[in-house]
Scaffold this active site. Sequence first.
Site, PDB file in Angstrom:
ATOM      1  CE  LYS A 195      41.944  35.843  34.803  1.00  0.00           C
ATOM      2  NZ  LYS A 195      42.203  35.862  36.255  1.00  0.00           N
TER       3      LYS A 195
ATOM      4  N   GLY B 168      44.013  46.671  38.251  1.00  0.00           N
ATOM      5  CA  GLY B 168      44.960  45.877  39.018  1.00  0.00           C
ATOM      6  C   GLY B 168      46.208  46.680  39.322  1.00  0.00           C
TER       7      GLY B 168
ATOM      8  CD  GLU C  29      41.220  51.791  39.449  1.00  0.00           C
ATOM      9  OE1 GLU C  29      42.253  52.033  40.119  1.00  0.00           O
ATOM     10  OE2 GLU C  29      40.319  51.041  39.828  1.00  0.00           O
TER      11      GLU C  29
ATOM     12  CB  CYS D  65      43.565  51.135  43.833  1.00  0.00           C
ATOM     13  SG  CYS D  65      41.900  51.224  43.169  1.00  0.00           S
TER      14      CYS D  65
ATOM     15  CD  GLU E 210      48.284  50.031  45.415  1.00  0.00           C
ATOM     16  OE1 GLU E 210      47.131  50.493  45.439  1.00  0.00           O
ATOM     17  OE2 GLU E 210      48.779  49.492  44.408  1.00  0.00           O
TER      18      GLU E 210
END
Length: 486
Positions: free
Chosen positions: A178, A231, A253, A287, A389
């Site tokens: 996906k 994500g 993750e 990230c 973030e």
Amino acid sequence: MSRPEPPFEGMLVGGVRADGARASRRFVLNPATGDPIASVAEAELEDVDRAAHLASVSFRTDWRKRTPRERARILFRLAGLVRDHVDELAGLESRNVGKPLGSARAEVLSAADCFEYYAGAVTKFGGETLPASAPGTLLTMREPLGVCALIVPWNFPIVIASWKLAPALAMGNTVLLKPASDTPLSALRLGELALQAGVPPEALHVLPGRGEVLGPALINHPLVRKISFTGSTEVGRGVMVQAARGIKRVSLELGGKSACILFADAELDTCLPSALWSAIDNSGQDCCARSRFLVEKSIYDRVVADLATLAAAVRVGDPSVATTEMGPLITGAHLERVGDYLRIGKDEGAELVCGGETPALDATLERGFYLSPAIFANVENRMRVAQEEIFGPVISVIPFTDEADAVRLANESRYGLSGSLFTRDMGRALRVAGGVETGVLSINSSRSVFVEAPFGGVKESGLGRELGKSALEAYSELKTIFLSNE
């Protein structure tokens, strides 16, 4: 004059590129211009169910029964095909994500390396024979899990797809891939190349579409045995909750707010350019970005000034131009979100030393989503710009007093994914490395990822590991067998 309709890109189910069950479609944009570049089929619940059943049959009757060496040969062929199509794939990635062409090309070659690594690794991975406490032979076997749902983010589409797809297929699992709804193009082409390499059409399906629809459908489908998600931490938390209902295997993750620790004895002339790019590469949409610079007080003013000079010199612009160093952000909505954080930082009392503006660009790029790299000074670690973030080219520079203070500040975060430290004192480097709570740490370097080594985070940055032998473990089940001699 009306613009031509962008080309249609179908999902890949059962070896066929086509519309989904409800013929739903979505335009995907070029972030550099804001223009649509493709109309992409959106999978729905019926498409997930069909793909899952095909993948389950392929797993039981075909793919898992292939020998590791046969699967390895197919993955070696796939690695070669990716290299053969590097320019095509890099062009797709650049147009769909806004990456400079040089960066996109390097990422495609990295994906080829990943397929090649697991093609070689899977023939050397298995169980072991153990001493038994009863007469007989005690051994373990590594077996594939079954149908795996691999959910890939928009910031590194082909790279992270390869991190998941290569070990999953190598171990004999079948896959529902996906891609992110904004960046599905390279995954769809990669799926075609995988079939060309010899992966059975029923063993790999690529399902673009809305995350809020496909995520729950994939996680809750009774035939799916494992979910691998990359994500945000917020979405990852929901994945974990839903997967718990079916006791599904999960790898996560997630987000990061990594620290770059600069001691006074660091070689600043050489380390600062590298450190800057560890925070703003991919327009800061990473990230692993070291977006918190922890700087020893005696060099704080110099580091802030030098970072501002380096950031101001970054060439922001059209990703298709060879001299461009940083492209746009992914969408207009994301650009607004990063802009909100710039305002938050100033409201909290941080000083915006440079950047955070729309650069002057050619008229053809006026609808693109560009932002110059921003440096905040006089940041306190409690501020939102230091704790949340941002996922954009924004650096917060925070002073520290000594080694213990640096470790404390680095660990005062809910995240723990990556990081760097720069010093010429190797004793200090090892002490600090041992004290910082993170999954990956580089000393006198800004690298985070090696295909040969585990990659992943601690705390709210996730659980499980990608890459290295750890990924083969994550896509396999361990079975213990005892053969009695009595």
